[in-house]
Design a protein around this motif. Sequence first.
Motif, PDB file in Angstrom:
ATOM      1  N   UNK A  40       0.850  -1.207   0.000  1.00  0.00           N
ATOM      2  CA  UNK A  40       0.000   0.000   0.000  1.00  0.00           C
ATOM      3  C   UNK A  40       0.880   1.250   0.000  1.00  0.00           C
ATOM      4  N   UNK A  41       1.956   1.210   0.789  1.00  0.00           N
ATOM      5  CA  UNK A  41       2.853   2.369   0.858  1.00  0.00           C
ATOM      6  C   UNK A  41       3.578   2.581  -0.470  1.00  0.00           C
ATOM      7  N   UNK A  42       4.035   1.491  -1.070  1.00  0.00           N
ATOM      8  CA  UNK A  42       4.715   1.609  -2.378  1.00  0.00           C
ATOM      9  C   UNK A  42       3.782   2.251  -3.403  1.00  0.00           C
ATOM     10  N   UNK A  43       2.530   1.817  -3.401  1.00  0.00           N
ATOM     11  CA  UNK A  43       1.555   2.369  -4.349  1.00  0.00           C
ATOM     12  C   UNK A  43       1.344   3.861  -4.102  1.00  0.00           C
ATOM     13  N   UNK A  44       1.312   4.248  -2.826  1.00  0.00           N
ATOM     14  CA  UNK A  44       1.123   5.663  -2.504  1.00  0.00           C
ATOM     15  C   UNK A  44       2.316   6.486  -2.979  1.00  0.00           C
TER      16      UNK A  44
END
Lengths: 388, 180
Positions: free
Chosen positions: B85-89
């Motif tokens: 999720x953080x990578x996508x953000x």
Amino acid sequence: MNGVTIIKSGQTGSMELEPAIAAMLDRKSERRDAAPYMAKTAAEVAEALTGFFARTVPGAIVSNVARMGGGASKEQFVFDLENAGDTSGKYVLRMDPGEGAVETDRRREFEVLQAMADWVPVPSAVWLAADGEILGQSSSIMAFTGGVTKPSDSAGRLSGLGTFLGPRWRPVLGDQFIGNLVRIHAFDWSSAHLPSFSAPDADPQQAARWQANWWTRVWYDDLVAPVPAMAAAKNWLEANLPAARELVLVHADYRTGNYLFDEASGKVTAILDWELAHIGDYHEDLAWVVARLFGAFDNGQFLASGLMSRDEFLERYSRASGRTVDPRTLHFYEVLTAYKCMDICLASGSLAAQQARNHQDVLLSFLATAGHIFHGELCALLEKDVRA
Amino acid sequence: MNPTIDLRLTTMMQTMQDVVLPALAHNGFAADQAKLMLGHLNMLRLQIDDAVYFEQLELRATQDLGSRLIAAVDGGDETQRAASELKAALVAAAAHPREVRAARDTINGAIDTLVQAASVDGAAGFPAETHRLVIHAGAESANRNRSFFAASGFEGDGGDMPAIADMLADFERAYPNPVA
């Protein structure tokens, strides 16, 4: 897996809290889509009070209704009640706005004020309208108590959120400050009529867990902008719950600024703002007293609640109460203090202002800027004890 | 720009002080609200020229924290899910560089989830490392914001924060380049 739950905004319902607090926060969530809130006028309040007393004290006459200054958590009006027999006098109406910096329960406040009536100086709580019988919002009415929260000659002295008292007032008020706190913690809550209160006695950590969960829930329920340090603090609080040595009545907002004193006699006339009171660990009140932002500086020296050094306060409390101040437990509650204050400034207060749900939205958006000081405090406290 | 924002704010403040407040002498509540407005206007006047750049620098710092956390990730399903999720953000923020505030909040929200996930099933030293990185970054962010909002008066006698210009100079030195 260790039983820890990831909490996100809108997913807080399962957290273990004192039942009345959970119910209070549920009610707040249910009101979330309500319309913007308008400050009440004195005329509106006068009309509503007249209707209330027509039912409650027939024949009583309401007059001289005037708004009182103060913060954003309650709207307050002073008024006179005449032709009401023994209950004639001057009173203060305290009402919940739509939302505020902190959500509290008028019924709980009323109960604790009545319980403490002959124990420490408190406002006399006379009528409760918890279900909105006066103006459609939860309210209570207290007898007016005279006094000031800061000396008349302290105007212009920059003190942040704290109060600068000066050398004349510190010994006079300091003795009473300690004495009243010791007395509050000595109160026999188990025999008192506090039907809305529950004791966190299921296990030694429950007192700490209920508090940590309360303020975690508030952060995620009222989330405006995520702050990663709050997640780190949540983890730390969960991993470091102290055992309560003893359960006491915790005031939970005990500091200079929350008591009235008479300038002529120097006597404390009323301890105010009991709305966050609960049964818990006495270290919670101690941590609140020594919080940097509620203190004052004099020639570079920090004075807890503007009265005395941190060490002096803790030593005098310990000596007067016979209680041990455990450094690790105190540290836990200091972290919790900063955590709570982040909620107040950067979550609940900011959200209420954003949604125009308060009579002082401009105050809440101003107060939000103090959240960064609490953020700094939180990080400094957690850097002191890096044990995730 | 003519009239400048500074001129407009200054004249608003003068009018509040000289005309509006005296007219509210008998309405304490309204006078208090007016004083708060004056406080806000004063802060805005001091912040307005740097507000946009400050938020851009805050986003750089947030992206940096996110990247450091991703580099350290080590853990079970919850941790890995949160890391994704953080990578996508972080990718989304780089793709939409004008949406500064939304990007900062999305990345911080993902960091929040990852920090919590680390306490659920983070492996080895990952929970302690997330704590260290997040608290260190938080302390720096808090100090920068305390400078930015110092005109509120909440620092009292105990705070001595750098001026906004000095804070921004240090901030820019720490994060000189936008994150690609």
